[in-house]
Design a protein around this motif. Sequence first.
Motif, PDB file in Angstrom:
ATOM      1  N   TRP A   1      35.554  49.234  32.552  1.00  0.00           N
ATOM      2  CA  TRP A   1      36.104  48.254  33.470  1.00  0.00           C
ATOM      3  C   TRP A   1      35.219  48.060  34.699  1.00  0.00           C
ATOM      4  CZ3 TRP A   1      40.532  45.767  31.981  1.00  0.00           C
ATOM      5  CH2 TRP A   1      41.243  46.353  30.915  1.00  0.00           C
TER       6      TRP A   1
ATOM      7  N   ASN B   1      55.891  42.765  35.691  1.00  0.00           N
ATOM      8  CA  ASN B   1      55.509  44.163  35.944  1.00  0.00           C
ATOM      9  C   ASN B   1      54.072  44.302  36.456  1.00  0.00           C
ATOM     10  OD1 ASN B   1      57.975  45.179  35.229  1.00  0.00           O
ATOM     11  ND2 ASN B   1      57.405  45.624  33.123  1.00  0.00           N
TER      12      ASN B   1
ATOM     13  N   ASP C   1      51.358  43.651  35.017  1.00  0.00           N
ATOM     14  CA  ASP C   1      50.425  44.169  34.029  1.00  0.00           C
ATOM     15  C   ASP C   1      49.490  43.080  33.495  1.00  0.00           C
ATOM     16  OD1 ASP C   1      51.281  46.805  34.185  1.00  0.00           O
ATOM     17  OD2 ASP C   1      53.029  46.346  32.973  1.00  0.00           O
TER      18      ASP C   1
ATOM     19  N   SER D   1      52.570  51.101  33.540  1.00  0.00           N
ATOM     20  CA  SER D   1      52.616  49.738  34.057  1.00  0.00           C
ATOM     21  C   SER D   1      52.257  49.743  35.536  1.00  0.00           C
ATOM     22  CB  SER D   1      54.034  49.183  33.863  1.00  0.00           C
ATOM     23  OG  SER D   1      54.195  48.051  34.683  1.00  0.00           O
TER      24      SER D   1
ATOM     25  N   GLY E   1      45.363  52.742  36.053  1.00  0.00           N
ATOM     26  CA  GLY E   1      44.777  51.651  35.288  1.00  0.00           C
ATOM     27  C   GLY E   1      44.582  51.967  33.819  1.00  0.00           C
ATOM     28  N   LEU E   2      45.536  52.699  33.247  1.00  0.00           N
ATOM     29  CA  LEU E   2      45.371  53.110  31.850  1.00  0.00           C
ATOM     30  C   LEU E   2      46.109  52.205  30.869  1.00  0.00           C
ATOM     31  CD1 LEU E   2      45.545  57.001  32.105  1.00  0.00           C
ATOM     32  CD2 LEU E   2      43.566  55.579  31.590  1.00  0.00           C
ATOM     33  N   LEU E   3      46.918  51.269  31.407  1.00  0.00           N
ATOM     34  CA  LEU E   3      47.620  50.374  30.487  1.00  0.00           C
ATOM     35  C   LEU E   3      46.595  49.488  29.772  1.00  0.00           C
ATOM     36  CD1 LEU E   3      50.516  49.643  29.625  1.00  0.00           C
ATOM     37  CD2 LEU E   3      50.369  47.722  31.201  1.00  0.00           C
ATOM     38  N   PHE E   4      46.876  49.201  28.519  1.00  0.00           N
ATOM     39  CA  PHE E   4      45.985  48.398  27.676  1.00  0.00           C
ATOM     40  C   PHE E   4      44.593  49.027  27.543  1.00  0.00           C
ATOM     41  CE2 PHE E   4      48.670  44.854  29.605  1.00  0.00           C
ATOM     42  CZ  PHE E   4      49.626  44.967  28.617  1.00  0.00           C
ATOM     43  N   THR E   5      44.528  50.364  27.496  1.00  0.00           N
ATOM     44  CA  THR E   5      43.255  51.029  27.215  1.00  0.00           C
ATOM     45  C   THR E   5      43.487  52.046  26.105  1.00  0.00           C
ATOM     46  OG1 THR E   5      43.632  52.851  28.729  1.00  0.00           O
ATOM     47  CG2 THR E   5      42.547  50.906  29.649  1.00  0.00           C
TER      48      THR E   5
END
Lengths: 272, 344, 228
Positions: A20, A71, A73, C86, C95-99
């Motif tokens: 990232w 949320n 996200d 989330s 920042g681990l969501l969708f990883t």
Amino acid sequence: MKRFVIFLLAALLIGGSGAWAEEKILMMATTTSTDDTGLLDYLAPEFQKDTGIVLRWVATGTGKALKLGENCDADVLLVHAPDAEEKFVAAGFGINRREIMYNDFVIIGPADDPAGIRGQGVGVALAAIKSKTAVFVSRGDKSGTHQKELELWQAAGLPIPDKEAWYVQTGQGMLATINLAAERNGYTMTDRGSYIKYEANLNGNPPLKILVEMDAVLLNQYSVIAVNPARCPKAQLELATAFSDWMAGERGQGLIGGFKLLEKQLFTPNAQ
Amino acid sequence: MKPPLYTIRSLVHAYDGGPPVLAIERLSVAAGSILGLVGPNGSGKSTLLKLLAFVEKPTRGEIRFKDRPAAPFSDAVRFQVTLLTQEPYLMRRSVHANVAYGLKLRGRSRDCRPQVAAALSLVGLAAERFADRKWYQLSGGEAQRVSLAARLALQPEALLLDEPTASVDAASAELIKAAVIRARDQWGTTLVIASHDRQWLYEICDDSLHLFRGRILESGADNLLFGPWQPGPSGFWHKPLAGGGVLRVPPPPDDQAVGVLDTRAVSLTAPGAASPQGLNTLDGVVSRLVLEKNTRRIVATISVGLLALTVKLDPERLQALHLYPGKAVRIHFAPQAVAWCDPA
Amino acid sequence: MDFLLGGFVTAIQLLLTGDSETYSAVFATVRVSGYSMAASLALGVPGGFFLGHFDFRGKRQVRLVVDTLLALPTVLIGLLVYAFLSQRGPLGEWGLLFTLPGIAIGQTFLALPVVVALTATAVEAMDRHLRTTLITLGVSRTQLLLSILWEGRLGILAAAATAYGRVTTEVGVSMMVGGNIKWLTRTMTTAIALETNKGQFAMGVALGLVLMAIAFVVNFSVFFLRRR
């Protein structure tokens, strides 16, 4: 052994953050139809070429896509459920809602059409299905398509079916739902893109045919909404705005109009 | 004089808060001696061996090793004491790895092949045939011998053996006997051995200890008399024996009590000899004669129906009676000679 | 029915032509299951060993909880982990969501009860004479634990293989926490779910066959290791 574990932990950390670090990545929550048809696979590389922004998306039902936005996200949403979208914006979850394009819905059913709805208006067709208690298969998953279907029942002045034996709710994606309708020899409502895909999967000779189309109420409006950075400090408004501008601009609109699936245009650009 | 290798004081052991399975007030084991443990199943032999091996901590009391307190895993005993349990466990490795395991723990794994081979040959296993076998490629008797080899390879100061001959044939039992004696003579190893095979045991032991219900019986108290007892005339209690005859005993604490009869209280006469007034008189047959190694006395086992009684005799007495296995004899003992075990 | 045969043919084609989408999903699955297996073994083997080897107050209750967690539905784990990862959740900062590491966290919760329960069972099932034997040979406390662990290696291997099977085949966590993002978090199973949703059954069958092939390789290796 110890080294191996350390290696794995290191890999985990790098895998978690490293990817990232450099690129500008825009996280989008969208509906299955834009992904299933291949539209996003077609647009994303062009968008990156023009802006240098990598577009990543989670494709799900509109209901869940809105929830992901709520949320924090996702940075941006591409969805098609105008009523729910307006509530979403009114609640302060999203800003800068902008209409981008539409496709249309069709009602499909068995070629022998047991309820006799071919060529009718939507209201008449749904009433016929209900009175003949012909099987009608619904997404039943709060997706944009499902919400559209519920609007149609309301617009036709009919009570929304729920527990009736002829009303089948799958809770699954569009093509799974079409397949189920075919298995049950029933009717269903689908976006045209999904139907074209379905048709192609069966080599152009599917058991379910388009019976009702081109009614004004069948239009399906897609909009882009940026997630509100006032509520979600990490939401990348700048990137979301870049995407919104690009989609509504000449370049995006042209690409959308030129997107063809099996020689057929799926989406009509209509940004103001 | 060398201090004793083990000294036990006021030891009580129980499992998980249950009743005590072992209670020993006082015991010492001389360095370089071979001590035999005898007693019926459940008498506490295996428990005593585990405590002597410092596998477990006694519930109460202490066991001193070389006059120093010791506990499981303590450095004073970890590499000095080893136990061969009744059902030895072979690790899921080759025979070589099993025998070398203890050496490895002691940091003596370099070039340990010859040591392993020597240990295997002590128990009659040829290293070239057995060293590379896997644990599942051995018979029960071979596994037992490999386990013993794993202990012998360590040349321990104390070697504790629990029924080492239970699952081996006669030839292996002889090999184990030779290995045990060699360990003592060459390395000065002290041995404590529990065995049901009394003949085998008496041939190698300097001394023997009789355990019953977790207690040490006094020396010479080799005979155990089991109930049930019935009240009889003139204040004695009775037990009819299979094949005729009646055992008379003083009143027991309960009708299932176990009596202990000192071998020294039993006298042996020719069959048909007059029975002195008031004594138990039983007719039996000599079933076994064994030489007790350190006293030069003869241990005779007399079968009376299903009962087996042990009598110790001087060689002269044996001569006079012309005893041989199979010979009929008559034995006498006073009912008052029977003492009652404390209920454990 | 045609799609079964079609799926088989497609599977062979995808693998032989080095289809990048397929291999991306394969590598995502391999990576994420590698993380989650490493984490669940690192936590679960000591935990299971502790549970199986030592006696302590409340051991049976802990056992009951672990056995119940064996039945944790993957979608529930997915939902809970999503709630934590989330942006609005307590761990959103990471920042681990969708990883992939995010998915691995969820899968670790999935695999952990399996590893703990099966390791505990394997340790409990070990010969009670082992401990005595090791002590009589002169082990230290640490050596005792390590040797018991090594003696139980076959049982632990079986536990790992079972957990691996659960982790590679689950959809719920990967979908909820991973988001099925192409080139990034699309795993074998979410790809199968997607293709099936799109009505492309042949593609679903093809990916399923690839998954089976991976499972076969894993179990085949375990089978060889287990041959005493």
